[in-house]
Scaffold this motif. Sequence first.
Motif, PDB file in Angstrom:
ATOM      1  N   ASN A  35       0.871  -1.179   0.000  1.00  0.00           N
ATOM      2  CA  ASN A  35       0.000   0.000   0.000  1.00  0.00           C
ATOM      3  C   ASN A  35       0.907   1.228   0.000  1.00  0.00           C
ATOM      4  OD1 ASN A  35      -2.873  -1.123   0.662  1.00  0.00           O
ATOM      5  ND2 ASN A  35      -1.542  -2.107   2.168  1.00  0.00           N
ATOM      6  N   GLY A  36       1.511   1.520  -1.140  1.00  0.00           N
ATOM      7  CA  GLY A  36       2.563   2.538  -1.120  1.00  0.00           C
ATOM      8  C   GLY A  36       2.159   3.850  -1.744  1.00  0.00           C
TER       9      GLY A  36
ATOM     10  N   ILE B 200      -6.358   0.876  -7.209  1.00  0.00           N
ATOM     11  CA  ILE B 200      -5.136   1.146  -6.446  1.00  0.00           C
ATOM     12  C   ILE B 200      -5.478   1.768  -5.087  1.00  0.00           C
ATOM     13  CG2 ILE B 200      -4.703   3.484  -7.346  1.00  0.00           C
ATOM     14  CD1 ILE B 200      -1.697   2.642  -7.525  1.00  0.00           C
ATOM     15  N   GLY B 201      -6.692   2.325  -4.978  1.00  0.00           N
ATOM     16  CA  GLY B 201      -7.119   2.905  -3.705  1.00  0.00           C
ATOM     17  C   GLY B 201      -7.601   1.857  -2.703  1.00  0.00           C
ATOM     18  N   ASN B 202      -7.780   0.608  -3.162  1.00  0.00           N
ATOM     19  CA  ASN B 202      -8.216  -0.448  -2.237  1.00  0.00           C
ATOM     20  C   ASN B 202      -7.129  -0.742  -1.212  1.00  0.00           C
ATOM     21  OD1 ASN B 202     -10.214  -0.560  -4.109  1.00  0.00           O
ATOM     22  ND2 ASN B 202      -9.845  -2.673  -4.765  1.00  0.00           N
ATOM     23  N   LEU B 203      -7.535  -1.021   0.005  1.00  0.00           N
ATOM     24  CA  LEU B 203      -6.553  -1.392   1.020  1.00  0.00           C
ATOM     25  C   LEU B 203      -6.150  -2.840   0.794  1.00  0.00           C
ATOM     26  CD1 LEU B 203      -8.305   0.096   4.204  1.00  0.00           C
ATOM     27  CD2 LEU B 203      -6.666   1.204   2.699  1.00  0.00           C
ATOM     28  N   GLN B 204      -4.865  -3.066   0.638  1.00  0.00           N
ATOM     29  CA  GLN B 204      -4.389  -4.440   0.477  1.00  0.00           C
ATOM     30  C   GLN B 204      -4.062  -5.014   1.854  1.00  0.00           C
ATOM     31  OE1 GLN B 204      -4.537  -6.181  -2.136  1.00  0.00           O
ATOM     32  NE2 GLN B 204      -5.041  -4.550  -3.587  1.00  0.00           N
TER      33      GLN B 204
ATOM     34  N   TRP C  20       1.185   4.311  -9.426  1.00  0.00           N
ATOM     35  CA  TRP C  20       0.151   5.351  -9.548  1.00  0.00           C
ATOM     36  C   TRP C  20       0.095   5.866 -10.978  1.00  0.00           C
ATOM     37  CZ3 TRP C  20      -3.618   6.497  -6.144  1.00  0.00           C
ATOM     38  CH2 TRP C  20      -3.459   6.048  -4.819  1.00  0.00           C
TER      39      TRP C  20
END
Lengths: 150, 340
Positions: free
Chosen positions: A84-85, A122-126, A110
Motif C-alpha cells: 500500500n505505497g 489502487i485505492g483499495n486497502l491491500q 500510480w
Amino acid sequence: MYKVRLWCIKRSRLLETVYLVTKPAIVLGLNAAKKVFGRFLDRPVIVVERSIKGFLFDCQMCGDCVLSKTGMSCPMNCPKNIRNGPCGGVRENGMCEVKPDMLCVWVGAWDGASRMKDGGGIGNLQPALDHRSKGTSSWLKLTEKRSGDE
Amino acid sequence: MNKNVIEMDRDIIDPTAPLPKLEGHVSHTRFERVLRAGQFAVTTEIAPPDSADPAEVVRRADLFSGVVDAINATDGSGANCHMSSLGVCAILTKNGYSPIIQMSCRDRNRIAIQGDVLGAAAIGVGSVLCLSGDDVSVGDHPEAKPVFDLDSISLIKTIKTMRDKGQFLSGRKLDKPPSQFIGSTINPFAPPLKNRVDQLAKKIDAGAEFIQTQYCFDIEMLQSFMTQAVDKGLTERAFILVGTGPLASARTARWLRKNIPGIHIPDAIVDRLEGAENPRLEGRKICIELMARIKEIEGVKGVHVMAYKQEIHVKSIILESKVLGDRQPWARSNPKVFRN
C-alpha cells in the motif's frame, strides 16, 4: 527485467485489456486441465507463470498477485515490500530511496493506474500478505475464486 | 459517585494515572482531548538514548515540559539502534507525559507488533504512530534482516482491528482490547506529488485518526496539498499535524537534501541560511516563521516539531511562534495546569 518492467507500466492500459480478455479463457482452460491432472498441474503452471510474469514485471511469485490493482507495477519489487505505497522516502526525481537506480515501484504504480480503465483499484486497502503463498501460482488461485473477484 | 470527584481523586493520588476516557474519544490521552477540543496541538519527538539509563529519558523529555501536548518516541529512526520506543514510552508515561509510540514495520513481524500494541496499551500508552520505517541499509546495522511483514497501512488496519473488533489479525479474541488513538505519517513533499493526497485518503480509510507530516520547508507545496485534502473532506476525518524543525546551517540543509530522501528544502531557505551571520539563529527564525504560517493554513490542526540535536531550543521556538496562543500544555512541575 527492469526495462521491460518500465515498458509494462507505460502500457498498463493495453496489459489490462489483455488480462481482462484472456482471464476467462485462462481460468476455463486451467479448470479443465485441473480436472485431468489434479495437483500435477501446479509445477508446470508455476514454471510458465514465473517465466512470463518474471520477464514482464520482475514478478517475485508472492502468490497473491495484485498487478491489476497496482498499475501493472509489482509491489514486491519495493525493497520494503510495501503493498500500500509509496513510503515517504521517494527521491525528488521519483527514484527509490533504497535503490537510487530504480524508479519507485509506487511512483510507477500510480502512473500506470492513471491510464487503466479500472485504475481506481489502487485505492483499495491491500491486506497483509500471507507469506505461506510465496512460490505458489496466482493463476491457479484465480480458478479457486468465484468468478469476477480479483 | 460523580465523575469529577473521581478525576480530582486521581489528581491527588497519582497525577500520572490515565485520565478518564471521554465520550466519543478512542483513548484516554490528553493529546486526543486537545485535538478533539479544537485546540491547535503541538507535538515533538524525543531522541531515545543509546543508554539503559531511565533518568536520561526524563532529562530529555523535561526540555519539552509545558510546551507540547505529546511526545513521539522514535522507533530506531534512520534504522539506527537506540532504546526501544516501548521502553521510552513506559518511562514517559510513568512521569506523566503523553507519549506517542512510533511503530515501524522494519524490525518486527505481525506477532511481535501486536504483542507490543497490547503491551503499550497495558502500561498506559494511548497514542500510536504507524510507519513503514527507514530501510536497514541507511542505518548502523546495514547487515540486519529487514522484516517488513506489514506496511504502514496494514499496520493501521491491524491496530484498528484489535481496538474496534477486539481481535488479533488471526481472528482470535482479545479479553480486553487496547484503546489507542491511531496515527500515521504522510510526506506531501515527495513524488508522486499528485497522488500523495490519495495515499492520505488510503491511510484514513484504513483507520488513521491523526497524521504527522514530514518536515515542511515549502509553504506553497503544503498549501496545495492541504487544499486537496480539504476538498476531499479528509481534514474532517483526521487531524493533520505538520512537521517542522530548525536547520542548523546551509551545510546541514544541503546534507539533509542529499542524504535523507523525502526531505525537500527550497533553495531560498538554503540561501537565507548561507547569507546569515548566525546560521543557527537564522534556522530557528525560519522555523518560527514557518510555524506561524502553517497555523494559518486551512485544515492544519497542529505542528510536530522535530529538532534533532537542537532539543534545547524547542521550548523557545514553540513559545516565540505563539502557535499555542494563551494555552499552556501540561507541565511536569505543575501537573494540574492541564484542564481543558
